[in-house]
Design a protein around this motif. Structure first.
Motif, PDB file in Angstrom:
ATOM      1  N   GLN A   1       2.184 -20.249   2.799  1.00  0.00           N
ATOM      2  CA  GLN A   1       2.308 -18.960   3.473  1.00  0.00           C
ATOM      3  C   GLN A   1       1.464 -18.897   4.744  1.00  0.00           C
ATOM      4  O   GLN A   1       1.891 -18.372   5.766  1.00  0.00           O
TER       5      GLN A   1
ATOM      6  N   SER B   1     -10.864  -5.728   5.350  1.00  0.00           N
ATOM      7  CA  SER B   1     -10.022  -4.650   4.827  1.00  0.00           C
ATOM      8  C   SER B   1     -10.757  -3.320   4.856  1.00  0.00           C
ATOM      9  O   SER B   1     -10.177  -2.287   5.217  1.00  0.00           O
TER      10      SER B   1
ATOM     11  N   TYR C   1      -1.093  -2.007   2.361  1.00  0.00           N
ATOM     12  CA  TYR C   1       0.378  -2.022   2.336  1.00  0.00           C
ATOM     13  C   TYR C   1       0.965  -0.949   1.424  1.00  0.00           C
ATOM     14  O   TYR C   1       2.067  -1.113   0.899  1.00  0.00           O
TER      15      TYR C   1
ATOM     16  N   PRO D   1       5.174  -5.782   1.314  1.00  0.00           N
ATOM     17  CA  PRO D   1       5.811  -6.979   1.888  1.00  0.00           C
ATOM     18  C   PRO D   1       6.775  -7.665   0.932  1.00  0.00           C
ATOM     19  O   PRO D   1       7.771  -8.255   1.380  1.00  0.00           O
TER      20      PRO D   1
ATOM     21  N   ARG E   1       9.279  -9.883   2.976  1.00  0.00           N
ATOM     22  CA  ARG E   1       8.451 -10.615   3.929  1.00  0.00           C
ATOM     23  C   ARG E   1       7.780 -11.824   3.294  1.00  0.00           C
ATOM     24  O   ARG E   1       7.293 -12.715   3.995  1.00  0.00           O
TER      25      ARG E   1
ATOM     26  N   TYR F   1      -0.527 -13.488   2.622  1.00  0.00           N
ATOM     27  CA  TYR F   1       0.119 -12.712   3.681  1.00  0.00           C
ATOM     28  C   TYR F   1      -0.862 -11.704   4.266  1.00  0.00           C
ATOM     29  O   TYR F   1      -0.931 -11.510   5.491  1.00  0.00           O
ATOM     30  N   LEU F   2      -1.642 -11.049   3.408  1.00  0.00           N
ATOM     31  CA  LEU F   2      -2.651 -10.099   3.883  1.00  0.00           C
ATOM     32  C   LEU F   2      -3.684 -10.792   4.756  1.00  0.00           C
ATOM     33  O   LEU F   2      -4.073 -10.280   5.819  1.00  0.00           O
TER      34      LEU F   2
ATOM     35  N   ASP G   1      -2.373 -11.554   8.083  1.00  0.00           N
ATOM     36  CA  ASP G   1      -2.098 -10.333   8.824  1.00  0.00           C
ATOM     37  C   ASP G   1      -3.368  -9.726   9.424  1.00  0.00           C
ATOM     38  O   ASP G   1      -3.405  -9.372  10.597  1.00  0.00           O
ATOM     39  N   ILE G   2      -4.421  -9.608   8.619  1.00  0.00           N
ATOM     40  CA  ILE G   2      -5.611  -8.888   9.085  1.00  0.00           C
ATOM     41  C   ILE G   2      -6.665  -9.798   9.689  1.00  0.00           C
ATOM     42  O   ILE G   2      -7.593  -9.314  10.365  1.00  0.00           O
TER      43      ILE G   2
ATOM     44  N   ARG H   1      -5.835 -12.789  11.472  1.00  0.00           N
ATOM     45  CA  ARG H   1      -5.222 -13.722  12.415  1.00  0.00           C
ATOM     46  C   ARG H   1      -6.037 -13.864  13.699  1.00  0.00           C
ATOM     47  O   ARG H   1      -6.077 -14.925  14.325  1.00  0.00           O
TER      48      ARG H   1
ATOM     49  N   CYS I   1       7.525   0.808   6.819  1.00  0.00           N
ATOM     50  CA  CYS I   1       7.837  -0.437   7.527  1.00  0.00           C
ATOM     51  C   CYS I   1       8.583  -0.126   8.828  1.00  0.00           C
ATOM     52  O   CYS I   1       9.373   0.814   8.890  1.00  0.00           O
TER      53      CYS I   1
END
Length: 485
Positions: free
Chosen positions: A55, A106, A204, A209, A214, A224-225, A228-229, A231, A378
């Motif tokens: 992922q 977070s 979310y 997702p 997603r 995925y989290l 996302d946060i 990156r 979304c």
């Protein structure tokens, strides 16, 4: 102080007890069950971080699976148990660091811990005090407490993967202290993972997702989290992947080492006259063999649904009957080998029936209580509504396989009940055992506390009696009635 860095072949101490208490056939049966359980569970553990790496980095899933297994098998084969212990110590630090990175970011994004907890409470994610006694419910206070108690007792009390670490300590005191340290570390990791789950929901809560397609599986939500946060922070997503891999490498290395040790001790050494050096090389070869086998088991793990549920199911289905066999031997002096074998076969059969039924038939929504997943927040269009297509299977199996945490207690209790009945019917009352094979009151911590308390109360009573009865009280009597430890 004399621990050698070379490969050490430990006796399968936990399984050795089964031979001393019952007979060799039951020990071999327990060995086979341990090998099957560990192979299945280790395959699952290898598959989990591969999902995360796939992922986060886009690396092919099965390429990640194979590389994980190869790396772990390599250092376990070369270093043995010492490599396992030292890498575990470093890996727990990386695991906590990865958790903290997710939690801190977070909390900053959501505006505080209180907001995350409030979102989770409003979404029904903090329903801790659910005292519904219905045993068919999947998650209640009772399933977690009762099922978890059996599960952790099986993992820490009889599993060779853990027992080999105890016997590597210098003394019984060091082994106990290592468990206390492990307890604190386990609490820390569990609390961090739970709060990471709350952070995931808070971020979310309006755009799930998984429902929005997603991610491919629910087990990819946390990677995925992270992507996302985090990156914008180079290296931090990699830290999370390293944390996931640390947990995997820790488990896989211990499992491969235990599998090799048990195989050498129970299946090779008694039947082949190998020298110690030949046994060492055999152990190394078995590590490579079991490493490759665990990679193959990861393919089976990909078909078992949610990873956490699958892990609990594997440990409960096989570990429960084995735990029941140990409890039968430790607590009941009348239990004999016939009762132990009959109980183990019966408990395993019932556990497998329930576990396989859980994989084949979906539990009823009334027992799983699925929570709402929303997608109205979304910024893309999806056709699926959250949790709308729940299929009911009107079969008897679907009514008994909802609570996977109860797989372990069911297997344990069946073994004890059947084993006791068969032992009593086959002359178990006349069984003569060696001292030390069953528990006695002196082994119990509560009895030791009672003896200590009784002794202190006796001193106080005698001292008070002398004070009341005598006019010639002397301070030297204090030392008589309260001797130094």
């Amino acid at each position: 102080d004399n621990f050698s860095p070379q490969w050490v072949v430990f006796d399968s101490v936990s399984l050795q007890y089964l031979e001393m208490r019952f007979d060799k056939a039951i020990r071999l049966f327990g060995t086979v069950l341990f090998i099957i359980q560990t192979l299945l569970y280790t395959g699952l553990v290898i598959y989990a971080p591969a999902l995360a790496l796939n992922q986060v980095s886009g690396i092919h899933l099965w390429g990640a699976v194979i590389s994980t297994g190869v790396v772990c098998t390599f250092y376990c084969t070369l270093g043995g148990l010492k490599a396992v212990v030292w890498t575990d110590a470093f890996q727990v630090v990386i695991m906590v660091a990865g958790f903290l990175a997710v939690i801190i970011q977070s909390v900053l994004l959501q505006g505080g811990v209180s907001i995350i907890i409030s979102d989770s409470a409003q979404g029904g994610r903090l329903n801790i005090w659910d005292f519904d006694p219905n045993p068919l419910r999947r998650h209640t206070f009772w399933t977690v407490i009762i099922g978890g108690a059996f599960l952790w007792t099986s993992a820490y009390g009889i599993n060779q993967t853990q027992v080999q670490r105890y016997v590597s300590c210098k003394s019984l005191f060091h082994a106990k202290m290592s468990l206390y340290v492990n307890l604190v570390s386990l609490w820390t990791i569990n609390l961090c993972s739970i709060f990471c789950g709350l952070c995931l929901y808070s971020v979310y809560k309006n755009c799930d997702p998984w429902t929005a397609k997603r991610v491919n599986t629910q087990d990819q939500l946390m990677p995925y989290l992270v992507l996302d946060i985090l990156r914008a922070y180079p290296g931090i997503p990699g830290l999370f992947v390293a944390a996931v891999y640390s947990g995997t490498l820790s488990t896989v290395s211990s499992s491969v080492n235990a599998l090799a040790a048990v195989t050498v001790t129970d299946l090779i050494r008694p039947y082949f006259s190998f020298s110690e050096q030949q046994l060492i090389w055999t152990s190394k070869g078995l590590s490579i063999f079991y490493g490759a086998l665990c990679i193959g088991m990861a393919g089976l793990a990909s078909l078992m649904g949610g990873l956490l549920q699958a892990a609990i199911s594997i440990f409960g289905t096989i570990g429960g009957p084995v735990l029941g066999l140990f409890v039968l031997g430790i607590l009941f002096p009348c239990a004999n080998s016939k009762g132990g074998l009959a109980g183990l076969v019966s408990g395993l059969a019932i556990s497998l029936w329930v576990c396989i039924g859980a994989q084949v038939y979906h539990p009823l929504p009334a027992n799983t209580r699925p929570l709402t997943l929303k997608t109205h927040g979304c910024n893309f269009t999806i056709a699926e509504a959250a949790l709308t297509n729940w299929t009911r299977y009107p079969t008897q199996a679907s009514y008994i396989t909802s609570a996977h945490l109860y797989f372990c207690p069911v297997g344990t209790l069946v073994v004890i009940a059947v084993g006791l009945a068969v032992s009593l019917l086959s002359g178990g009352r006349t069984l003569k055992l060696q001292p030390g094979l069953t528990v006695v009151k002196e082994d119990l911590t509560c009895y030791k506390l009672y003896k200590t308390l009784k002794q202190k109360v006796g001193y106080i009573f005698n001292f008070t009696y002398i004070l009341v009865q005598s006019d010639n009280f002397s301070p030297q009597w204090v030392g008589h009635f309260f001797p130094p430890p």
